[in-house]
Design an enzyme around this catalytic site. Structure first.
Site, mmCIF file in Angstrom:
data_model
loop_
_atom_site.group_PDB
_atom_site.id
_atom_site.type_symbol
_atom_site.label_atom_id
_atom_site.label_comp_id
_atom_site.label_asym_id
_atom_site.label_seq_id
_atom_site.Cartn_x
_atom_site.Cartn_y
_atom_site.Cartn_z
ATOM 1 N N HIS A 106 18.028 30.587 -79.703
ATOM 2 C CA HIS A 106 16.702 31.219 -79.796
ATOM 3 C C HIS A 106 15.678 30.395 -79.010
ATOM 4 O O HIS A 106 14.940 30.939 -78.177
ATOM 5 C CB HIS A 106 16.291 31.327 -81.269
ATOM 6 C CG HIS A 106 14.921 31.880 -81.477
ATOM 7 N ND1 HIS A 106 14.684 33.196 -81.777
ATOM 8 C CD2 HIS A 106 13.686 31.292 -81.419
ATOM 9 C CE1 HIS A 106 13.395 33.402 -81.897
ATOM 10 N NE2 HIS A 106 12.754 32.252 -81.680
ATOM 11 N N GLU A 107 15.642 29.097 -79.288
ATOM 12 C CA GLU A 107 14.675 28.240 -78.602
ATOM 13 C C GLU A 107 15.010 28.108 -77.117
ATOM 14 O O GLU A 107 14.113 27.968 -76.279
ATOM 15 C CB GLU A 107 14.632 26.857 -79.269
ATOM 16 C CG GLU A 107 14.215 26.873 -80.733
ATOM 17 C CD GLU A 107 12.869 27.536 -80.961
ATOM 18 O OE1 GLU A 107 12.027 27.515 -80.040
ATOM 19 O OE2 GLU A 107 12.659 28.079 -82.055
ATOM 20 N N HIS A 165 13.308 30.823 -75.188
ATOM 21 C CA HIS A 165 11.913 30.473 -74.859
ATOM 22 C C HIS A 165 11.863 29.494 -73.686
ATOM 23 O O HIS A 165 11.077 29.646 -72.747
ATOM 24 C CB HIS A 165 11.232 29.837 -76.074
ATOM 25 C CG HIS A 165 10.993 30.764 -77.219
ATOM 26 N ND1 HIS A 165 10.373 31.979 -77.064
ATOM 27 C CD2 HIS A 165 11.268 30.642 -78.541
ATOM 28 C CE1 HIS A 165 10.279 32.574 -78.253
ATOM 29 N NE2 HIS A 165 10.832 31.786 -79.158
#
Length: 446
Positions: free
Chosen positions: A21-22, A25
């Site tokens: 998920h990170e 980003h």
């Protein structure tokens, strides 16, 4: 040892999902030219870190193993504000609103892509699941009144093909949430096909939190009650049951399948049951007195039956598997949003909100069942993370996307004071949701 296994299964399920998920980003931020200062797994105080890359990004592990974050060059925070004018063009807030939207949306998108990938791999490999063949529906149930016959197999629900029991149940849940008719297309065991429709009026009466298929009278087909193995020292061995015995009757009543036999034994703890069994072409009478299980209070004969349900292998080619993975991810996301909506409107209980304890328990259970089941669980958690992060709650990715959407519509960013109050509200709301989730976990545990 069991607790350690559960904790390990939980960490292996959730840890990589947070990292990916990170990473979503991070990668999109770098692609948009934004400088990333820190990539952290966990929150709070940094306990370990190393710097890598042309920007010397700090890769860190933090004390609280709850999520993670990517810290970018951002003039709104004195700690992360550019120290040199030459870096102003790499500052987050100076990017176009569409670039900021892309950076924020990349995290949840990464979760959805992981889920699609995992499901596609499972579909390509082939997953062995119970078939959609049905047991005879009890009298008076919606399935029986609709004309469903025992032994027949459901091949489609509302025009959507089904291959397994899980897919059948999924389609029935969809009809329940949407309060639609359930139009079943069935393949008769003797050949041919027919349709049976369960009306929306009966569907609307169902509790989506319960077993919706059973409430309608739909249940898995079971094989005849044939003994596969007699466990030593049990009631079955003392009664003289042998491997290969086919149970025909219990106390004069026909034993239609393995489930009837199991239920009969469970209900007869400490009471003798007269069985008629077929052995080598002869019918014999056997008296069995099931033992009372100390934990459940149910009767146990300590015999194993032959494979109780019909199994099918659900598999697809690469392109079909990816399409199925995307479709299942979309359907699960929509279902999750609908369930959240039902909780908000009071149509579903807030007991459905689960926290880390329940997730860890499910992780341990699915890991013990097998790799395929465990990967399905990870895919579901990945979808849940993606959906939850897209909720329009300040602090979450969805809250930031809401801010930027308003900026697109109005042509100017949200006032700083409004954003500050929204952040405080979001933190408070998340704290209450987490407290509710942990409370629900403890209630289930105790």
């Amino acid at each position: 040892m069991s607790l350690l296994y559960t904790i390990l299964a939980f960490a292996l399920a959730l840890g990589p999902l947070i990292v990916l998920h990170e990473l979503g980003h991070y990668l999109v931020a770098r692609a948009c030219g934004v400088k990333v200062l820190r990539f952290s797994i966990g929150m709070g105080r940094v306990v370990w870190s190393r710097r890598f890359g042309p920007d010397q990004t700090e890769w860190a592990i933090s004390a609280l193993p709850l999520g993670g974050y990517v810290k970018m060059l951002d003039s709104r925070d004195p700690e992360t504000a550019p120290k040199d004018e030459s870096e102003l063009h790499r500052e987050f807030t100076r990017q176009s609103v569409w670039r900021r939207i892309a950076i924020v949306a990349a995290g949840p998108l990464a979760n959805f892509m992981v889920a699609i990938g995992l499901m596609a791999v499972l579909f390509m490999h082939g997953v062995e699941e119970p078939s959609a063949r049905l047991r005879a529906a009890p009298q008076g149930t919606a399935a029986q009144l609709a004309g469903v016959r025992g032994g027949d197999t459901v091949v489609a629900v509302n025009g959507n093909p089904v291959q397994s029991w899980a897919e059948l149940r999924w389609q029935i849940i969809h009809a329940t949430v949407d309060k639609l008719d359930a139009r079943l297309e069935l393949r008769a065991q003797g050949g041919g096909s027919y349709n049976a429709t369960i009306p929306a009026q009966r569907i609307a009466q169902l509790d989506v939190e319960g077993d919706v298929t059973q409430a309608l009278g739909l249940d898995l087909w079971r094989a005849r009650a044939r003994i596969e193995k007699v466990l030593p020292g049990g009631a079955g061995e003392r009664a003289g049951l042998q491997a290969g015995d086919l149970v025909l009757r219990a106390d004069g009543k026909a034993v239609e399948d393995g489930l009837v036999f199991t239920e009969t034994m469970r209900a007869a703890a400490g009471r003798t049951v007269q069985l008629e069994v077929e052995r080598a072409g002869r019918v014999l009478s056997v008296a069995v007195t099931p033992e009372k299980d100390a934990a459940s209070g149910r009767g146990v004969a300590k015999v194993m039956l032959s494979q109780p349900v019909e199994m099918v292998t659900v598999s697809s080619g690469p392109f079909e598997a990816i399409a199925k993975g995307a479709e299942r991810t979309w359907e699960t996301s929509v279902m999750t949003i609908k369930m959240i909506g039902r909780m908000i409107t009071g149509e579903a209980s807030w007991k459905n909100v689960t926290g880390p304890i329940t997730i860890a328990d499910y992780a341990g259970q699915t890991a013990r069942i097998g790799l395929a089941t465990y990967l399905q669980f990870i895919a579901f958690i990945s979808i849940s993370l993606g959906v939850m992060n897209l909720l329009p709650i300040p602090v979450l990715d969805g809250g930031h996307l809401l801010y930027y959407s308003l900026e697109v519509l109005t042509g100017r960013p949200l006032p700083a004071r409004v954003g500050e109050y929204a952040q405080r509200f979001g933190v408070g709301l998340l704290f209450m949701l987490m407290a509710l989730a942990v409370f629900n976990d403890l209630v289930r545990l105790l």
